[in-house]
Design a protein around this motif. Structure first.
Motif, PDB file in Angstrom:
ATOM      1  N   SER A 240       0.738  -1.318  -0.154  1.00  0.00           N
ATOM      2  CA  SER A 240       0.006   0.006  -0.081  1.00  0.00           C
ATOM      3  C   SER A 240       0.727   1.317   0.202  1.00  0.00           C
ATOM      4  N   HIS A 241       2.165   1.229   0.366  1.00  0.00           N
ATOM      5  CA  HIS A 241       2.795   2.488   0.498  1.00  0.00           C
ATOM      6  C   HIS A 241       2.957   3.566  -0.664  1.00  0.00           C
ATOM      7  N   LEU A 242       2.990   2.891  -1.740  1.00  0.00           N
ATOM      8  CA  LEU A 242       3.109   3.898  -2.962  1.00  0.00           C
ATOM      9  C   LEU A 242       1.816   4.706  -3.129  1.00  0.00           C
ATOM     10  N   ASP A 243       0.494   4.180  -2.637  1.00  0.00           N
ATOM     11  CA  ASP A 243      -0.329   5.216  -2.683  1.00  0.00           C
ATOM     12  C   ASP A 243      -0.312   6.351  -1.709  1.00  0.00           C
ATOM     13  N   HIS A 244       0.152   5.821  -0.686  1.00  0.00           N
ATOM     14  CA  HIS A 244       0.313   6.887   0.520  1.00  0.00           C
ATOM     15  C   HIS A 244       1.275   8.014   0.003  1.00  0.00           C
ATOM     16  N   LEU A 245       2.389   7.535  -0.723  1.00  0.00           N
ATOM     17  CA  LEU A 245       3.173   8.554  -1.149  1.00  0.00           C
ATOM     18  C   LEU A 245       2.716   9.708  -2.323  1.00  0.00           C
ATOM     19  N   GLY A 246       1.783   8.537  -3.157  1.00  0.00           N
ATOM     20  CA  GLY A 246       1.020   9.553  -4.261  1.00  0.00           C
ATOM     21  C   GLY A 246       0.396  10.696  -3.900  1.00  0.00           C
ATOM     22  N   HIS A 247      -0.636  10.411  -2.593  1.00  0.00           N
ATOM     23  CA  HIS A 247      -1.513  11.102  -2.001  1.00  0.00           C
ATOM     24  C   HIS A 247      -0.476  12.445  -1.085  1.00  0.00           C
ATOM     25  N   GLU A 248       0.416  12.011  -0.403  1.00  0.00           N
ATOM     26  CA  GLU A 248       0.937  13.096   0.334  1.00  0.00           C
ATOM     27  C   GLU A 248       2.442  13.860  -0.267  1.00  0.00           C
ATOM     28  N   CYS A 249       2.733  13.318  -1.319  1.00  0.00           N
ATOM     29  CA  CYS A 249       3.761  13.891  -1.935  1.00  0.00           C
ATOM     30  C   CYS A 249       3.688  14.555  -3.462  1.00  0.00           C
ATOM     31  N   GLY A 250       2.710  13.824  -4.226  1.00  0.00           N
ATOM     32  CA  GLY A 250       2.456  13.942  -5.422  1.00  0.00           C
ATOM     33  C   GLY A 250       3.061  12.778  -6.519  1.00  0.00           C
ATOM     34  N   PRO A 251       2.385  12.474  -7.199  1.00  0.00           N
ATOM     35  CA  PRO A 251       2.824  11.463  -8.432  1.00  0.00           C
ATOM     36  C   PRO A 251       4.152  11.623  -8.926  1.00  0.00           C
ATOM     37  N   SER A 252       4.484  12.909  -9.208  1.00  0.00           N
ATOM     38  CA  SER A 252       5.865  13.268  -9.683  1.00  0.00           C
ATOM     39  C   SER A 252       7.029  13.363  -8.717  1.00  0.00           C
ATOM     40  N   SER A 253       6.687  13.239  -7.707  1.00  0.00           N
ATOM     41  CA  SER A 253       7.728  13.679  -6.506  1.00  0.00           C
ATOM     42  C   SER A 253       8.855  12.523  -6.517  1.00  0.00           C
ATOM     43  N   PRO A 254       9.972  13.081  -5.941  1.00  0.00           N
ATOM     44  CA  PRO A 254      11.143  12.229  -5.937  1.00  0.00           C
ATOM     45  C   PRO A 254      10.962  11.016  -4.979  1.00  0.00           C
ATOM     46  N   GLU A 255      10.186  11.352  -3.874  1.00  0.00           N
ATOM     47  CA  GLU A 255       9.670  10.168  -3.152  1.00  0.00           C
ATOM     48  C   GLU A 255       9.024   8.921  -3.731  1.00  0.00           C
TER      49      GLU A 255
ATOM     50  N   THR B 101      -0.778  -6.159 -10.541  1.00  0.00           N
ATOM     51  CA  THR B 101      -1.585  -5.067 -11.157  1.00  0.00           C
ATOM     52  C   THR B 101      -1.735  -4.040 -10.027  1.00  0.00           C
ATOM     53  N   THR B 102      -2.755  -3.172  -9.966  1.00  0.00           N
ATOM     54  CA  THR B 102      -3.078  -2.224  -9.265  1.00  0.00           C
ATOM     55  C   THR B 102      -4.552  -2.051  -9.068  1.00  0.00           C
ATOM     56  N   ASP B 103      -5.099  -1.257  -8.301  1.00  0.00           N
ATOM     57  CA  ASP B 103      -6.435  -0.887  -8.090  1.00  0.00           C
ATOM     58  C   ASP B 103      -6.995   0.406  -8.822  1.00  0.00           C
ATOM     59  N   HIS B 104      -5.903   1.266  -9.003  1.00  0.00           N
ATOM     60  CA  HIS B 104      -6.274   2.671  -9.417  1.00  0.00           C
ATOM     61  C   HIS B 104      -4.929   3.477 -10.025  1.00  0.00           C
ATOM     62  N   GLY B 105      -4.962   4.396 -10.558  1.00  0.00           N
ATOM     63  CA  GLY B 105      -3.795   5.308 -10.993  1.00  0.00           C
ATOM     64  C   GLY B 105      -3.686   6.450  -9.819  1.00  0.00           C
ATOM     65  N   MET B 106      -3.191   7.579 -10.381  1.00  0.00           N
ATOM     66  CA  MET B 106      -2.910   8.680  -9.344  1.00  0.00           C
ATOM     67  C   MET B 106      -2.727   9.845 -10.428  1.00  0.00           C
ATOM     68  N   ARG B 107      -3.395  11.008  -9.857  1.00  0.00           N
ATOM     69  CA  ARG B 107      -2.957  12.310 -10.795  1.00  0.00           C
ATOM     70  C   ARG B 107      -2.972  13.531  -9.737  1.00  0.00           C
ATOM     71  N   ALA B 108      -2.107  14.687 -10.200  1.00  0.00           N
ATOM     72  CA  ALA B 108      -1.797  15.569  -9.488  1.00  0.00           C
ATOM     73  C   ALA B 108      -2.953  16.447  -9.246  1.00  0.00           C
ATOM     74  N   VAL B 109      -3.078  17.048  -8.337  1.00  0.00           N
ATOM     75  CA  VAL B 109      -4.299  17.975  -7.978  1.00  0.00           C
ATOM     76  C   VAL B 109      -3.624  19.326  -7.348  1.00  0.00           C
ATOM     77  N   ASN B 110      -4.256  20.229  -7.580  1.00  0.00           N
ATOM     78  CA  ASN B 110      -3.795  21.636  -6.683  1.00  0.00           C
ATOM     79  C   ASN B 110      -4.904  22.418  -6.277  1.00  0.00           C
ATOM     80  N   GLN B 111      -6.102  21.783  -6.538  1.00  0.00           N
ATOM     81  CA  GLN B 111      -7.221  22.714  -6.174  1.00  0.00           C
ATOM     82  C   GLN B 111      -8.197  21.819  -5.136  1.00  0.00           C
ATOM     83  N   ARG B 112      -8.039  22.700  -3.764  1.00  0.00           N
ATOM     84  CA  ARG B 112      -8.785  21.889  -2.906  1.00  0.00           C
ATOM     85  C   ARG B 112     -10.329  22.727  -2.786  1.00  0.00           C
ATOM     86  N   LEU B 113     -11.183  21.984  -3.008  1.00  0.00           N
ATOM     87  CA  LEU B 113     -12.681  22.403  -2.673  1.00  0.00           C
ATOM     88  C   LEU B 113     -13.335  21.950  -1.786  1.00  0.00           C
ATOM     89  N   ASP B 114     -13.640  22.867  -0.699  1.00  0.00           N
ATOM     90  CA  ASP B 114     -13.925  22.595   0.522  1.00  0.00           C
ATOM     91  C   ASP B 114     -15.586  22.913   0.643  1.00  0.00           C
TER      92      ASP B 114
END
Length: 387
Positions: A207-222, A251-264
């Protein structure tokens, strides 16, 4: 309205369900043409490694995996772990099993279920943990392993291996927990050799790759650094399994995309006033349950506050297109799905935290319909003979 069509994760599950000898096939979709059930059945050991959140764009940083790329698939909708992993555990589409994202509305309890950590939340944001018995009463899972003619093993990170959700979904399978990615090749090799000559199925989760994608972004060095570690683990895993008559599907369950706009949503009180329950589903694919008589007001308030940043789709149109998948629908599907699907634009995600909860903040997200979220790789390696 229909979700995108093409070779899918659910077709892979049909190949597995039939090929592993399910006594009762619940998945109505056809198997993958490139992975017919008789091929799956021909291996003594079938191993499925699911790497949570492995986006297609990550292939550039995983040469060993890339060399074994067999197919690009479309995952289920919503493109998220709670829905896709439950599909893998049950062999059923989200329409059948009824778990429609990280959070699912439960009409009988009038609560929000966050199924993976097994928590239930009321309108005020008060959350309680559910036991396996209580969670079972909410979701009534039908584990695929209980229907198979061969024995099964579930291998998961130790912190979740025996969680209420995993215990229910693991059914009659043996469960093995582990601590680190580096353990997997030796652990899996020893496990496959220990089960003898009888046919066996093993599901492995990371699971750790998913956590890094959320927290650091899919293009991050991490993320890139961790992909290198995953790729090295895959190469070692293949070496450990050589000559064991194993089909290794990764395989995987889903991909990941960068996001920059948080709508609350809390910043849109006119929208909140129209809701009879907090949003459920996913930040990239939210489900809205609207008060009777407030539908027009809700749509106008959404458009006034968010403009074209959020697409509003009537759930009747969405359900009519089988967007959650085919098969006999869960009896609560329509009630759980609500009245509207809210799809933020490519750069945005929508949150609706309750009480004092600040809600998530992401640099990467998934759940929606874009290519980066929906399209996933399938890697295939036959380890029948030693080199």
């Amino acid at each position: 309205m229909k979700a995108p069509e093409g070779p899918g994760f659910i077709n892979l599950l049909a190949s597995l369900e039939q090929g592993l000898g399910s006594a009762k096939a619940l998945n109505p979709e056809p198997p993958l043409a490139t992975l017919p059930p008789e091929v799956v059945a021909g291996y003594r050991h079938v191993v499925v490694w699911l790497i949570d959140g492995f986006a297609l764009d990550y292939l550039a940083y995983a040469p060993s995996l890339r060399a074994d790329l067999a197919l690009q698939l479309e995952t289920v909708f919503p493109s998220t772990t709670a829905s896709a992993i439950t599909s893998l555990f049950t062999g059923m589409s989200p329409a059948q099993h009824g778990l429609l994202g990280w959070q699912t509305y439960l009409p009988q309890q009038d609560r929000t279920l966050t199924v993976l950590p097994a928590r239930e939340t009321d309108h005020a944001g008060h959350s309680v943990a559910l036991s396996s018995k209580s969670l079972n009463a909410r979701i009534h899972p039908l584990p695929l392993v209980n229907r198979l003619s061969r024995k099964s093993t579930i291998v998961s990170p130790a912190q979740i291996a025996h969680s209420p959700y995993n215990r229910l979904m693991s059914g009659c399978a043996r469960v093995i927990g582990y601590d680190d990615l580096e353990q997997l090749p030796a652990l899996l090799g020893a496990h496959v050799r220990s089960v003898g000559q009888a046919p066996h199925y093993t599901y492995l989760y990371w699971s750790h790759l998913d956590h890094l994608g959320h927290e650091c972004g899919p293009s991050s060095p991490e993320v890139r650094e961790h992909l290198a570690a995953i790729d090295a683990t895959y190469a070692r895993m293949c070496g450990e399994l050589l000559g064991t008559d194993t089909l290794l599907l990764t395989t995987t369950d889903h991909g990941m995309r960068a996001v920059n706009q948080r709508l609350d949503l809390r910043q849109a009180p006119a929208v909140c006033a129209c809701l009879r329950h907090p949003l459920t589903g996913e930040p990239r694919a939210a489900l809205a349950h609207v008060r009777p008589g407030r539908h027009r007001q809700f749509r106008h308030a959404m458009e006034a506050h968010f403009g074209n940043r959020v697409e509003i789709i009537a759930m009747a149109d969405w359900l009519s297109g089988n967007a959650f998948g085919t098969g006999i629908a869960h009896p609560e599907l329509q009630a759980r799905a609500g009245d509207y699907l809210l799809l933020p634009d490519e750069d945005s995600y929508l949150v609706n935290p309750a009480g004092d909860d600040a809600g998530p903040c992401f640099l990467g997200a998934h759940g929606g319909l874009t290519r980066a979220e929906r399209e996933i790789p399938l890697f295939r390696r036959s380890l029948r003979h030693a080199s």
